[in-house]
Design an enzyme around this catalytic site. Structure first.
Site, PDB file in Angstrom:
ATOM      1  N   ASN A  79       0.833  -1.271  -0.129  1.00  0.00           N
ATOM      2  CA  ASN A  79      -0.069   0.036  -0.161  1.00  0.00           C
ATOM      3  C   ASN A  79       0.722   1.212  -0.055  1.00  0.00           C
ATOM      4  OD1 ASN A  79      -1.538  -2.125   2.237  1.00  0.00           O
ATOM      5  ND2 ASN A  79      -2.666  -1.311   0.361  1.00  0.00           N
ATOM      6  N   ILE A  87       0.863   6.975  -0.679  1.00  0.00           N
ATOM      7  CA  ILE A  87       0.360   5.779   0.434  1.00  0.00           C
ATOM      8  C   ILE A  87      -1.235   5.695  -0.147  1.00  0.00           C
ATOM      9  CG2 ILE A  87      -0.571   5.499   2.636  1.00  0.00           C
ATOM     10  CD1 ILE A  87       1.717   7.667   3.301  1.00  0.00           C
ATOM     11  N   CYS A  88      -1.603   4.619  -0.008  1.00  0.00           N
ATOM     12  CA  CYS A  88      -2.819   4.146  -0.088  1.00  0.00           C
ATOM     13  C   CYS A  88      -3.707   3.931   1.074  1.00  0.00           C
ATOM     14  CB  CYS A  88      -3.217   2.784  -1.268  1.00  0.00           C
ATOM     15  SG  CYS A  88      -4.771   2.619  -1.527  1.00  0.00           S
ATOM     16  N   LEU A  89      -4.271   4.982   1.623  1.00  0.00           N
ATOM     17  CA  LEU A  89      -5.074   4.644   2.868  1.00  0.00           C
ATOM     18  C   LEU A  89      -6.376   5.560   3.110  1.00  0.00           C
ATOM     19  CD1 LEU A  89      -4.833   3.242   5.800  1.00  0.00           C
ATOM     20  CD2 LEU A  89      -3.388   5.607   6.444  1.00  0.00           C
TER      21      LEU A  89
END
Length: 223
Positions: A79, A87-89
């Site tokens: 991620n 960032i994938c959040l």
């Protein structure tokens, strides 16, 4: 003092007064709206023993708009982009709430290191590695933590900033590949860097190796 500055100053002060979380926030330059966060890698993960730094930009409409964060420290994680640190959040996007703080967001990043989500990746190649061979992924993440985040590495030798950090970096280990596989195609006359690039893109790891014929790999190498 405007509300944004007041809020950010309070959050920085609260973080400095908190001695238990090990979350740190520092100014990068003179602006209180460009910060650097850091936290230790979670215990029991490949990131244990490392220190991870995050670039933080506070937008004008904070806290009603999410902060912008990306990793400064290179991280091997599905991620997190291994190239840019993006960032994938969800809380950095549409799940953001004004009740979240810089510290709680950094704690969420720390938790992300504990619980990768390979089905919603930021780095598709790393996610494929994770789902294909978790043990090989863990080895690679440990090595990245050693050389980029000062982690102990598999033999307990510290990386970043030590004599270990000055040794030549193992490009095969960084790519998460088996040395024997790389050498197999090097022996056919291909350059190591080209072999590493192709095997990484093909996810030549674990059970995938049996699914990819030598001819298929050579075909990619010849392109």
């Amino acid at each position: 003092m405007d509300a944004r500055l007041r809020r950010v100053n309070k959050e920085i002060a609260d973080c400095k007064n908190d001695k238990t979380s090990n979350i740190k926030i520092d100014l990068i330059d003179d602006s209180p709206f460009h910060l650097k966060g850091s936290f230790p890698g979670p215990e029991g993960t490949p990131y244990q023993g490392g220190t991870f730094e995050v670039d933080i930009v506070i937008p004008e409409s904070y806290p009603f708009q999410p902060v912008k964060m990306k990793f400064i420290t290179k991280v091997y994680h599905p991620n997190i982009s291994s190239a840019s640190g993006a960032i994938c959040l969800d809380i950095l996007k549409d799940a953001w709430s004004p009740v979240l703080t810089l510290k709680s967001t950094l704690i969420s990043l720390q938790s992300l290191l504990c619980s990768p989500e390979p089905n919603d990746p930021q780095d598709a190649e790393v996610a494929k590695h994770y789902t294909t061979s978790k043990s090989s992924f863990d080895d690679t993440a440990v090595y990245w933590t050693q050389i980029y985040a000062g982690g102990p590495g598999p033999q307990g030798k510290k990386g970043k900033g030590t004599t270990m950090g000055k040794e030549p970096r193992d490009e095969i280990a960084i790519a998460g590949l088996e040395r024997a596989h790389v050498e197999q195609f090097e022996a056919l006359g291909f350059e190591r860097s080209k072999v590493i690039d192709v095997l990484r893109r093909l996810n030549y790891r674990g059970p995938n190796v049996a699914k990819l014929s030598e001819d298929r790999v050579v075909e990619e190498l010849l392109k």
